[in-house]
Design an enzyme around this catalytic site. Structure first.
Site, mmCIF file in Angstrom:
data_model
loop_
_atom_site.group_PDB
_atom_site.id
_atom_site.type_symbol
_atom_site.label_atom_id
_atom_site.label_comp_id
_atom_site.label_asym_id
_atom_site.label_seq_id
_atom_site.Cartn_x
_atom_site.Cartn_y
_atom_site.Cartn_z
ATOM 1 N N HIS A 27 46.792 51.208 99.961
ATOM 2 C CA HIS A 27 46.475 52.383 99.151
ATOM 3 C C HIS A 27 44.995 52.746 99.191
ATOM 4 O O HIS A 27 44.615 53.831 98.746
ATOM 5 C CB HIS A 27 46.879 52.129 97.698
ATOM 6 N N ASP A 28 44.155 51.861 99.722
ATOM 7 C CA ASP A 28 42.716 52.097 99.784
ATOM 8 C C ASP A 28 42.242 52.456 101.190
ATOM 9 O O ASP A 28 41.041 52.522 101.434
ATOM 10 C CB ASP A 28 41.951 50.844 99.319
ATOM 11 N N ASP A 46 49.638 44.507 89.728
ATOM 12 C CA ASP A 46 48.232 44.529 90.093
ATOM 13 C C ASP A 46 47.431 43.974 88.926
ATOM 14 O O ASP A 46 47.622 44.396 87.790
ATOM 15 C CB ASP A 46 47.796 45.967 90.401
ATOM 16 N N ASP A 69 42.768 42.290 92.038
ATOM 17 C CA ASP A 69 41.827 43.328 92.458
ATOM 18 C C ASP A 69 40.374 42.868 92.342
ATOM 19 O O ASP A 69 39.974 42.329 91.308
ATOM 20 C CB ASP A 69 42.043 44.563 91.565
ATOM 21 N N GLU A 122 42.324 40.374 96.733
ATOM 22 C CA GLU A 122 41.508 41.330 97.472
ATOM 23 C C GLU A 122 40.092 40.750 97.512
ATOM 24 O O GLU A 122 39.399 40.703 96.508
ATOM 25 C CB GLU A 122 41.492 42.686 96.760
#
Length: 554
Positions: free
Chosen positions: A328-329, A98, A199, A256
């Site tokens: 995960h979000d 990440d 991210d 993202e």
């Protein structure tokens, strides 16, 4: 379209804190991932994305990095990570880390030095601005609620944090900051990474005048994402990032991106795009409320089908999206995208069928392949996620009862996806022999890997069949590059499409409804290559789908 090495791959996201604990401290670790590589290989995984394992105070679960060059000791050592890369490579699996470079932790040495001399060299690594009449410089609202500016004690200065106050934004307009970040990225790629998940990258662009904008809420603030959307020039910044890092390594990158302009898709993920791919968040966006979770709309089947097909059409001659059911979000897709009567293994197989056979790169989130669901919590104190706690408080402050505020958390919380992976029906779902850092979902006795490994008709084995179908010599080309052609769009509760290329087509049919449905196909002979039920009523081009039945025909 130029063919790339990653076009036909299947990816899997690991949330390391909740995946597998090997040392009994209740926190998943790198050694746990190594131990489960054969499980992932047998599932058919080619790429693993690991959520942050850098040194961090874990205020935002690792998305607040205090040292980009260190592995947090809670997850293991650098030697463990290098072993993971090597062992994955033996199985032809690439590892993604990440990449969190919009912001760092307030415990990072850069920020500590900045606080010592705000007007000095390291002060310019961040956005420090003087307040106005005792108020923050402008009215940006952080993604986690409240002002995006935090006052530095004993001064007139504030610093910008689009996320938590412990996550100060890095100044991408400072060449020294970019040089530091590019060096770090190349250092990791030189270790053998296949690439990165990137991210919140759109947020690196800022209006350096930091002017207040019209408020979009009763608090007088404007959402940080709105501010980012209004600033031009992100393309040049992202291209510079790519050319100085990813491009030199032929790295796979998945971004993202929530607030990209519609005319920028080709620029982002075309043949020479800034990134290899980006996540399709169109379904997730359906759940965005006007104020928060407490007034979020219910996601209807019609809206879900519409936005998925819209995304497929937008990208069919441009590039590849990364298709997800959950991450995960987000809460668990099995609790969100299928109706209550379908929230069983048959319904979960149906959801997997329509998602994994779309054009794009499938990303499976840990536990999705066994149908993990949202986790009921007894009270807000059982949640750990900073965003969930903020949403709960926001709802209560708006006059919502604690019971309804908690219901909103059950339906939307990120912690639904972060409960420990359910490996067995043993103690703590086989995740740890210590005390888990977050509550284990009580349904682990019924939903776990061990049980599904031993059942031929399980959801886990169905996922294996789906992935094997995508990768088969016979259908790989069609399921990789064929366009998605929606069919039966006017049929209620039917999710159906063809994957088509010059050599043939595959038909995917799914009945999300409660009643059986008869569909009339072209009058030719079809062969069933996948079915989530034991039989199929099909004659003279007419197919009778039972409730929650999904089939794949050629």
């Amino acid at each position: 379209m130029e063919k790339k090495w990653w076009h036909d791959k299947v990816a899997y996201q690991i949330y390391p804190k909740s995946f597998m604990d090997t040392n009994g401290d209740g926190i998943g670790d790198i050694r746990g991932i190594i131990n489960k590589l054969d499980y992932l290989k047998n599932l058919g995984i080619d790429i693993i994305w690991i959520s942050p394992i850098y040194q961090s105070p874990l205020v935002d679960q690792g998305y607040d990095i205090s040292d980009y060059y260190k592995i947090d000791e809670r997850f293991g050592t650098m030697e463990d990570f290098e072993e993971l890369i090597a062992e994955a490579k033996k199985r032809n699996i690439g590892i993604l880390m990440d990449l969190v470079i919009n912001h760092c932790s307030d415990q990072h040495v850069w920020f500590k030095k900045a606080l010592q001399d705000i007007e000095g060299e390291y002060g310019d690594y961040f956005y420090f601005r003087k307040g106005k009449n005792g108020q923050p410089p402008c009215n940006y609202r952080s993604y986690f609620g409240g002002s995006a500016w935090e006052k530095v004690k004993g001064t007139d200065y504030y610093y910008l944090h689009l996320f938590a106050k412990e996550q100060p934004d890095l100044n991408w307009y400072n060449p020294k900051v970019k040089e530091e970040l590019y060096s770090m990225i190349n250092w990791w790629l030189d270790k053998g990474l296949a690439g990165f998940r990137i991210d919140a990258i759109i947020n690196i662009r800022k209006d350096l005048q930091f002017k207040s904008l019209p408020a979009d809420g009763d608090d007088g603030f404007v959402h940080a994402g709105v501010a980012a959307e209004k600033v031009p020039g992100i393309g040049d910044m992202l291209e510079d990032l790519k050319k100085n890092t990813f491009e030199k390594h032929d790295a796979f990158t998945v971004a993202e991106v929530f607030n990209m302009r519609k005319d920028e898709i080709r620029e982002f993920i075309g043949d020479n795009g800034h990134f290899s791919t980006m996540f399709d968040f169109s379904a997730e966006c359906l759940a965005f409320g006007g104020h928060g979770w407490y007034d979020a709309p219910e996601i209807t089947f019609e809206d879900y089908r519409r936005v998925i097909f819209h995304s497929q059409r937008e990208c069919e001659d441009v590039g590849f999206m990364a298709n997800i059911i959950e991450n995960h979000d987000e809460p668990r897709g099995a609790s969100r995208y299928i109706p209550s009567y379908a929230q069983n293994e048959t319904g979960k197989k149906m959801l997997a069928t329509v998602n994994l056979l779309l054009r794009g790169i499938p990303f499976i989130y840990q536990g999705q392949e066994i149908g993990m669901t949202n986790c009921p919590m007894k009270g807000i104190e059982e949640y750990d996620d900073i965003s969930t706690i903020n949403q709960y408080n926001m709802a209560v402050q708006a006059g919502v009862s604690k019971e309804l505020a908690l219901k909103g958390c059950y339906e939307h919380s990120r912690d639904n996806a972060r409960t420990p992976m359910q490996w067995s029906d043993g103690e703590n779902a086989g995740f740890t022999n210590g005390k888990p850092w977050l509550k284990v979902n009580p349904n682990y006795k019924d939903i776990n890997v061990s049980d599904q490994e031993n059942r031929e008709d399980s959801l886990l084995n169905y996922y294996r069949k789906l992935i094997a179908l995508r990768k088969s010599d016979e259908y790989r080309e069609l399921l990789t590059y064929g366009i998605t052609e929606p069919i039966f769009e006017n049929e209620d509760k039917i999710f159906a499409y063809k994957r088509v290329n010059e050599s043939g087509e595959i038909v995917v049919l799914a009945n999300f409804g409660k009643q059986d449905k008869v569909l009339e196909l072209e009058n030719r002979k079809y062969r069933v290559i996948l079915n989530n039920m034991e039989d199929l009523d099909m004659e003279d081009g007419k197919v009778k789908l039972k409730s929650c039945q999904s089939v794949v025909l050629v």
